[in-house]
Design a protein around this motif. Structure first.
Motif, PDB file in Angstrom:
ATOM      1  N   ASN A 181      22.027   7.877 -21.031  1.00  0.00           N
ATOM      2  CA  ASN A 181      21.728   9.090 -21.167  1.00  0.00           C
ATOM      3  C   ASN A 181      21.162   9.202 -22.617  1.00  0.00           C
ATOM      4  O   ASN A 181      21.688   9.282 -23.804  1.00  0.00           O
ATOM      5  N   PRO A 182      19.878   9.309 -22.534  1.00  0.00           N
ATOM      6  CA  PRO A 182      19.136   8.966 -24.093  1.00  0.00           C
ATOM      7  C   PRO A 182      19.362  10.088 -25.036  1.00  0.00           C
ATOM      8  O   PRO A 182      19.258  11.185 -24.568  1.00  0.00           O
ATOM      9  N   GLN A 183      19.587   9.795 -26.260  1.00  0.00           N
ATOM     10  CA  GLN A 183      20.018  10.716 -27.111  1.00  0.00           C
ATOM     11  C   GLN A 183      18.608  11.102 -28.047  1.00  0.00           C
ATOM     12  O   GLN A 183      18.595  12.227 -28.697  1.00  0.00           O
ATOM     13  N   PHE A 184      17.531  10.234 -28.073  1.00  0.00           N
ATOM     14  CA  PHE A 184      16.321  10.718 -28.739  1.00  0.00           C
ATOM     15  C   PHE A 184      16.657  10.865 -30.174  1.00  0.00           C
ATOM     16  O   PHE A 184      16.041  11.885 -30.930  1.00  0.00           O
ATOM     17  N   SER A 185      17.566  10.197 -30.603  1.00  0.00           N
ATOM     18  CA  SER A 185      18.197  10.434 -32.017  1.00  0.00           C
ATOM     19  C   SER A 185      17.359   9.747 -33.174  1.00  0.00           C
ATOM     20  O   SER A 185      17.752  10.045 -34.484  1.00  0.00           O
ATOM     21  N   LYS A 186      16.360   8.865 -32.683  1.00  0.00           N
ATOM     22  CA  LYS A 186      15.605   8.001 -33.813  1.00  0.00           C
ATOM     23  C   LYS A 186      14.333   8.336 -33.509  1.00  0.00           C
ATOM     24  O   LYS A 186      13.770   8.599 -32.258  1.00  0.00           O
ATOM     25  N   LYS A 187      13.410   8.082 -34.549  1.00  0.00           N
ATOM     26  CA  LYS A 187      12.090   8.008 -34.455  1.00  0.00           C
ATOM     27  C   LYS A 187      11.783   6.484 -34.169  1.00  0.00           C
ATOM     28  O   LYS A 187      11.083   5.665 -34.807  1.00  0.00           O
ATOM     29  N   GLN A 188      12.029   6.041 -33.007  1.00  0.00           N
ATOM     30  CA  GLN A 188      12.096   4.704 -32.731  1.00  0.00           C
ATOM     31  C   GLN A 188      11.500   4.175 -31.268  1.00  0.00           C
ATOM     32  O   GLN A 188      11.853   4.958 -30.262  1.00  0.00           O
ATOM     33  N   PHE A 189      10.519   3.305 -31.165  1.00  0.00           N
ATOM     34  CA  PHE A 189       9.956   2.883 -30.158  1.00  0.00           C
ATOM     35  C   PHE A 189      10.503   1.612 -29.773  1.00  0.00           C
ATOM     36  O   PHE A 189      10.661   0.795 -30.626  1.00  0.00           O
ATOM     37  N   ILE A 190      10.496   1.235 -28.642  1.00  0.00           N
ATOM     38  CA  ILE A 190      11.218   0.042 -28.187  1.00  0.00           C
ATOM     39  C   ILE A 190      10.054  -0.562 -27.041  1.00  0.00           C
ATOM     40  O   ILE A 190       9.472  -0.079 -26.278  1.00  0.00           O
ATOM     41  N   ALA A 191       9.827  -1.867 -27.273  1.00  0.00           N
ATOM     42  CA  ALA A 191       9.281  -2.697 -26.433  1.00  0.00           C
ATOM     43  C   ALA A 191       9.781  -3.984 -26.010  1.00  0.00           C
ATOM     44  O   ALA A 191      10.485  -4.674 -27.110  1.00  0.00           O
ATOM     45  N   VAL A 192       9.862  -4.180 -24.731  1.00  0.00           N
ATOM     46  CA  VAL A 192      11.092  -5.438 -24.215  1.00  0.00           C
ATOM     47  C   VAL A 192       9.718  -6.239 -23.455  1.00  0.00           C
ATOM     48  O   VAL A 192       9.335  -5.568 -22.350  1.00  0.00           O
ATOM     49  N   GLY A 193       9.403  -7.502 -23.527  1.00  0.00           N
ATOM     50  CA  GLY A 193       8.707  -8.251 -22.618  1.00  0.00           C
ATOM     51  C   GLY A 193       8.380  -9.700 -23.326  1.00  0.00           C
ATOM     52  O   GLY A 193       8.373  -9.725 -24.388  1.00  0.00           O
ATOM     53  N   LEU A 259      19.479   0.104 -26.865  1.00  0.00           N
ATOM     54  CA  LEU A 259      18.366   0.523 -27.796  1.00  0.00           C
ATOM     55  C   LEU A 259      17.823   1.674 -26.875  1.00  0.00           C
ATOM     56  O   LEU A 259      17.205   2.489 -27.738  1.00  0.00           O
ATOM     57  N   LEU A 260      17.727   1.669 -25.432  1.00  0.00           N
ATOM     58  CA  LEU A 260      17.019   2.634 -24.882  1.00  0.00           C
ATOM     59  C   LEU A 260      17.770   4.119 -25.161  1.00  0.00           C
ATOM     60  O   LEU A 260      17.259   5.002 -25.236  1.00  0.00           O
ATOM     61  N   GLN A 261      19.082   3.979 -25.364  1.00  0.00           N
ATOM     62  CA  GLN A 261      20.048   5.065 -25.620  1.00  0.00           C
ATOM     63  C   GLN A 261      19.739   5.970 -26.957  1.00  0.00           C
ATOM     64  O   GLN A 261      19.686   7.071 -26.810  1.00  0.00           O
ATOM     65  N   GLU A 262      18.804   4.987 -27.835  1.00  0.00           N
ATOM     66  CA  GLU A 262      18.830   5.876 -29.092  1.00  0.00           C
ATOM     67  C   GLU A 262      17.195   6.062 -29.404  1.00  0.00           C
ATOM     68  O   GLU A 262      17.163   6.599 -30.657  1.00  0.00           O
ATOM     69  N   SER A 263      16.251   5.319 -28.415  1.00  0.00           N
ATOM     70  CA  SER A 263      14.839   5.445 -28.973  1.00  0.00           C
ATOM     71  C   SER A 263      14.272   6.568 -28.339  1.00  0.00           C
ATOM     72  O   SER A 263      14.844   7.564 -27.402  1.00  0.00           O
ATOM     73  N   LEU A 264      12.998   6.830 -28.805  1.00  0.00           N
ATOM     74  CA  LEU A 264      12.200   7.960 -28.505  1.00  0.00           C
ATOM     75  C   LEU A 264      11.381   7.619 -27.223  1.00  0.00           C
ATOM     76  O   LEU A 264      10.990   8.684 -26.408  1.00  0.00           O
ATOM     77  N   ALA A 265      10.846   6.422 -27.150  1.00  0.00           N
ATOM     78  CA  ALA A 265      10.015   5.996 -26.027  1.00  0.00           C
ATOM     79  C   ALA A 265       9.845   4.628 -25.782  1.00  0.00           C
ATOM     80  O   ALA A 265      10.211   3.951 -26.658  1.00  0.00           O
TER      81      ALA A 265
END
Length: 371
Positions: A181-193, A259-265
């Protein structure tokens, strides 16, 4: 024959690589009795059984191949076929087209129905395709050939695979990610790969760099490993982004979910590499979308099959760093829009690209190959 009653051999080039979660999903979720073979023809092992050969028979076969001028791989192939017979295998699933090419003698000798699962580079990288004789023998041996994206379907047809052998079955996300359940709590982008040419992580960094002009407190987290890590480190140092861009290395699935939980996109600038290498359908993209995050990526390979521009994410053309940067700005400037994209994506992926759907389709393909 029902899939539950099948003895299924899965062949994969290596055991448990961190970036190939889809193969583990096949091994762990397919119904029936699964025999998991991993390694090269010369070093093939069967999980929970170890090496396939015994010393005495190997010595005899060495004499045999000298007397009858057989190729060196004859001994290894003999033991693989013998193992398939010993375990009464009904159908074979080979992960990666180029692995099937290397196993072609074994697959022919086994006289078993074969399903070959293409994943990405094996259907696109020019040198790989050339070295596999454009998969002519693989297509002949195969009962079914699986493509994970619509463009891959086209590529396989162009290589000469007949239409009724090709099955479209895109990759899927684990149900564990749907629970997020993402919180969109940070101005944070996540990249995984993996840090490879087709994922072009340097483009993601360049796109992110431009948004810092208006959002200096934004953060980009990049997880994974690969030969472009040092390039990205140098880029971060050159543009003085050390406080804004963090390279995390390889992370666990549990850490990724946190990390997905707290990220923006989720962000990934996939491109077609100079050698032709392309994605299949990136699992990390599906995992982020089913978690409820918008995906900011490119019109590349299977990505537009699973991410709808303006509805579940934002896509740009390959190499268009400016447009990607503008897409990142959109979700930073309007978090409610980001939440809407994420919520729509969560339902869309669950309804169309769930692990349950993927496995059900794969099981149906295996059963039809046997019949």
């Amino acid at each position: 024959m029902k899939i539950n009653n099948l003895n299924i051999a899965i062949f994969t080039p290596s055991k448990n690589p961190y970036s190939e979660t889809f193969i583990q999903a096949h091994k762990n979720n397919i119904k029936g009795l699964v025999f998991y073979y991993y390694g090269t023809v010369f070093n093939m092992k069967l999980e929970n059984h170890g090496v396939l050969s015994n010393r005495f028979t190997r010595v005899l076969l060495k004499i045999f191949i000298k007397l009858f001028n057989k190729p060196s791989q004859y001994i290894s192939e003999y033991f693989i076929v013998k193992s398939l017979k010993k375990h009464n295998i009904d159908v074979v699933l080979v992960e990666y087209g180029n692995h099937a090419f290397k196993l072609k003698n074994v697959l022919k000798a086994s006289n078993l129905p074969v399903v070959v699962h293409f994943h990405g580079y094996d259907a696109s990288r020019k040198k790989v395709i050339e070295n596999c004789n454009s998969y002519k023998e693989v297509f002949q041996i195969s009962s079914k050939v699986i493509a994970v994206s619509k463009i891959m379907q086209q590529n396989l047809r162009c290589l000469g695979c007949i239409e009724n052998k090709i099955e479209y079955n895109p990759c899927a996300a684990s149900t564990d990610f749907f629970k997020i359940n993402p919180q969109f709590s940070k101005k944070q982008f996540i990249a995984v790969g993996r840090f490879t040419n087709k994922k072009a992580p340097y483009y993601t960094i360049l796109a992110f760099k431009d948004i810092l002009k208006t959002h200096p407190d934004a953060i980009l987290l990049m997880a994974g490993d690969g030969y472009l890590v040092n390039v990205c480190k140098n880029l971060i140092t050159h543009f003085k982004l050390q406080n804004s861009v963090k390279l995390l290395g390889v992370i666990t699935s549990e850490k990724y979910r946190c990390l997905l939980q707290e990220s923006l996109a989720f962000v990934q600038h996939s491109i077609t590499a100079d050698d032709g290498d392309m994605e299949g359908t990136p699992v990390a993209v599906l995992e982020a979308s089913i978690a409820g995050l918008p995906v900011i990526s490119t019109y590349h390979a299977g990505i537009p099959d699973v991410i709808l521009h303006g509805k579940t994410g934002l896509l740009s053309k390959e190499h268009d760093v400016l447009s990607m940067s503008q897409n990142m700005l959109q979700v930073l400037d309007d978090v409610s829009f980001a939440k809407k994209l994420g919520a729509t994506g969560k339902i869309f992926v669950k309804n169309n690209f769930s692990m349950e759907k993927h496995i059900d389709k794969l099981q149906s393909i295996l059963a039809s190959a046997k019949n």
